[in-house]
Design a protein around this motif. Structure first.
Motif, short mmCIF file in Angstrom:
data_model
loop_
_atom_site.label_atom_id
_atom_site.label_comp_id
_atom_site.label_asym_id
_atom_site.label_seq_id
_atom_site.Cartn_x
_atom_site.Cartn_y
_atom_site.Cartn_z
N HIS A 39 0.81 -1.21 0.00
CA HIS A 39 0.00 0.00 0.00
C HIS A 39 0.85 1.26 0.00
O HIS A 39 0.72 2.15 -0.85
CB HIS A 39 -0.95 -0.02 1.20
N CYS A 40 1.75 1.37 0.97
CA CYS A 40 2.53 2.60 1.10
C CYS A 40 3.49 2.78 -0.08
O CYS A 40 3.70 3.90 -0.56
CB CYS A 40 3.28 2.60 2.41
N ASP A 43 1.59 3.97 -3.20
CA ASP A 43 1.26 5.38 -3.05
C ASP A 43 2.49 6.25 -3.26
O ASP A 43 2.42 7.33 -3.89
CB ASP A 43 0.67 5.64 -1.66
N SER A 44 3.63 5.81 -2.74
CA SER A 44 4.87 6.58 -2.88
C SER A 44 5.30 6.66 -4.35
O SER A 44 5.64 7.74 -4.86
CB SER A 44 5.96 5.94 -2.04
N ILE A 45 5.27 5.52 -5.04
CA ILE A 45 5.67 5.49 -6.46
C ILE A 45 4.77 6.37 -7.31
O ILE A 45 5.23 7.05 -8.23
CB ILE A 45 5.66 4.03 -6.97
N GLU A 46 3.46 6.41 -6.97
CA GLU A 46 2.50 7.17 -7.75
C GLU A 46 2.37 8.63 -7.29
O GLU A 46 1.52 9.37 -7.76
CB GLU A 46 1.13 6.49 -7.69
N ASN A 47 3.24 9.03 -6.32
CA ASN A 47 3.26 10.41 -5.81
C ASN A 47 1.91 10.85 -5.24
O ASN A 47 1.47 11.98 -5.44
CB ASN A 47 3.71 11.39 -6.90
N ILE A 48 1.27 9.94 -4.54
CA ILE A 48 0.02 10.26 -3.85
C ILE A 48 0.33 11.21 -2.69
O ILE A 48 1.27 10.97 -1.93
CB ILE A 48 -0.65 8.98 -3.33
N LEU A 67 7.76 1.63 6.74
CA LEU A 67 8.39 1.06 5.56
C LEU A 67 8.91 2.16 4.63
O LEU A 67 10.03 2.05 4.08
CB LEU A 67 7.41 0.15 4.83
N CYS A 68 8.13 3.22 4.44
CA CYS A 68 8.62 4.31 3.59
C CYS A 68 9.90 4.91 4.16
O CYS A 68 10.86 5.20 3.42
CB CYS A 68 7.54 5.39 3.46
N TYR A 74 9.84 8.69 -0.65
CA TYR A 74 8.80 9.67 -0.35
C TYR A 74 7.65 9.01 0.39
O TYR A 74 7.17 7.94 0.02
CB TYR A 74 8.31 10.30 -1.65
N CYS A 75 7.19 9.66 1.47
CA CYS A 75 6.14 9.08 2.32
C CYS A 75 4.89 9.96 2.29
O CYS A 75 4.91 11.08 2.82
CB CYS A 75 6.63 8.94 3.75
N PRO A 76 3.80 9.51 1.69
CA PRO A 76 2.54 10.27 1.72
C PRO A 76 1.95 10.30 3.13
O PRO A 76 2.45 9.65 4.05
CB PRO A 76 1.63 9.47 0.77
#
Length: 373
Positions: A39-40, A43-48, A67-68, A74-76
């Motif tokens: 999940h995280c 989201d990070s790869i997709e720049n959420i 985990l991020c 990058y951590c959303p």
């Protein structure tokens, strides 16, 4: 993953090794990542910027951030909010899958469900769903809303956007014995009466018209019945004529099959109690009438439904009418999901299964909320 989560669970699993073919990648991989791992990172790869979750995912927030940070990516931000539930339905994917497997509903887009694909197929406009969500608001508490609020938002949008046409769900043939014209005539009627900018369309008016069976009673002792009887004339919408019953044709079992009537100019007669809809030279179509899938307001509550939510499903939640009639003006507007108001009946949209040779309409809602609900 070496951490302790909010619910005191330790070291959540990152992935499993499972030698089972994947629906998409088949046997290419045997690694099945878990939610906490994927999940995280997705989201990070997709720049959420913000991951919006329901409250049950609050306990996974620590693994999301951990985990991020551990991978230095990058951590959303993860935000949790209360799930918005509706009464008279179930929204759990597992429970909907059970309804599909049992053959109670056809698929995830069955119009009796409240999935987005089901609401779209039933004819609910996106702006109405957005308006419903705005009215409900966002809260951290678990909420259960009545579907009537959503229905109100849908009616409000469709009243302004759905083109009016006339359709007869259960037709009764009517022959006008003194038809005032030598040949069929075309009448112009508004697409949306309260908005002249939406234009007009033409409908045929001929000696033979069809009305709905429910708009005729041979003998009515009910003083509240305002439609056609042997002693009570009615007006035909948009024609300027009032019809009076002269003869009732029945079959061998006594069922009414046809009416013979005369018509008079409405300007020369007393105003009738009602003006009913009708069709002439119509197109035959299929109409699907959907109603609530569950009998009780809270089908998942064991106190209301001891036998479980599946046992609470209604047998009459879908009615299919194969011989409904609709005016010819619908031709040229048969794209899937096109929305109409059937005058005096309700809002309808064209189903995905509809073809040029066989139109299929799904009932979205009645014009007004059912007072019996």
């Amino acid at each position: 993953m070496k951490l302790t989560m909010e619910d005191s669970k330790q070291d959540p699993i990152a992935y499993r090794i499972k030698f089972t073919p994947h629906p998409n990648s088949k046997d290419d991989w045997c690694i099945y990542p878990t939610y906490d791992y994927t999940h995280c990172l997705c989201d990070s790869i997709e720049n959420i910027t913000h991951s919006l979750c329901t409250k049950e995912f609050q306990a996974r927030r620590s693994s999301y951030y951990w985990l991020c940070n551990a991978l230095d990516v990058y951590c959303p931000v993860q935000w949790e909010y209360g799930r918005m539930n509706l009464s008279y339905t179930v929204v759990s994917k597992r429970k909907i899958a059970k309804l599909i497997a049992a053959g109670i509903v056809d698929d995830w887009d069955d119009p009796r469900l409240y999935t987005l694909s089901a609401l779209r197929r039933r004819g609910f406009p996106p702006e109405a769903i957005n308006r419903f969500c705005a009215k409900a608001g966002v809260t951290m508490a678990q909420t259960v809303l009545h579907p009537d609020l959503l229905d109100f938002c849908v009616r409000d949008v469709l009243n302004k956007t759905a083109r009016r046409i006339m359709a007869v769900l259960e037709p009764l043939k009517v022959v006008i014995t003194n038809f005032p014209f030598k040949s069929p005539v075309t009448l112009e009627v508004p697409n949306i009466p309260h908005d002249p900018s939406k234009g007009v369309h033409g409908i045929a008016f001929d000696q033979v018209v069809y009305i709905d069976h429910s708009d005729f009673k041979e003998n009515s002792t009910d003083g509240q019945y305002r439609r056609l009887t042997c002693d009570q004339p009615v007006g035909l919408r948009y024609t300027g004529y009032i019809i009076t019953v002269k003869d009732v044709i029945k079959d061998s079992t006594g069922n009414v099959q046809e009416l013979h009537v005369t018509c008079e100019d409405s300007k020369k007669e007393s105003k009738p109690k009602a003006f009913i809809h009708w069709v002439s030279s119509p197109i035959t179509c299929e109409v699907r009438i959907y109603d609530r899938l569950f009998e009780h307001e809270f089908p998942e509550d064991p106190k209301q439904v001891p036998g479980g939510f599946v046992s609470d499903c209604r047998q009459d939640s879908l009615k299919v009418i194969n011989s409904s009639l609709i005016d010819q003006s619908v031709e040229g507007n048969t794209e899937h999901l096109t929305k109409f108001q059937f005058e005096r009946v309700g809002y309808f949209c064209i189903d995905y299964s509809s073809t040029n040779s066989k139109l299929v309409f799904n009932k979205t809602l009645a014009l007004k909320e059912d007072a019996g609900k």
